[in-house]
Design a protein around this motif. Sequence first.
Motif: not given
Length: 80
Positions: A13-25, A60-69
Motif C-alpha cells: 500500500a505504501n508503494e501504491l501511495g507513493a506512485r499516486i503521489r508522484a502522478a498527482r504532483k 482507489t481505482f477511481r483515483i488511479t484512473r483519473l491520474l492515468g495510472l
Amino acid sequence: MSPSLSPYVVESANELGARIRAARKAQGLTQVDLAEIAGVGPRFVSELERGKPTARLELTFRITRLLGLDLFAIPRGVRP
C-alpha cells in the motif's frame, strides 16, 4: 528518492501511495484538487498516499484512473 513514472511492480500500500503521489504532483495537482476531481474527501487522498492499507478499493481505482495510472494483476513469478 521519488518514484519514477515508468512501469514497475507495486508490492505494498505504501508503494501504491507513493506512485499516486508522484502522478498527482507530476500533473501539478494538490491533494485538495485531486479530491475534488475524484469526488472524494482530501483525507481519503492523504491516507491513500500515505499507504493506509484500509483504503476503499473502488475509490482507489477511481483515483488511479483519473491520474492515468493503469493497474494490472500479474501472476506471481512473472515480471513485466
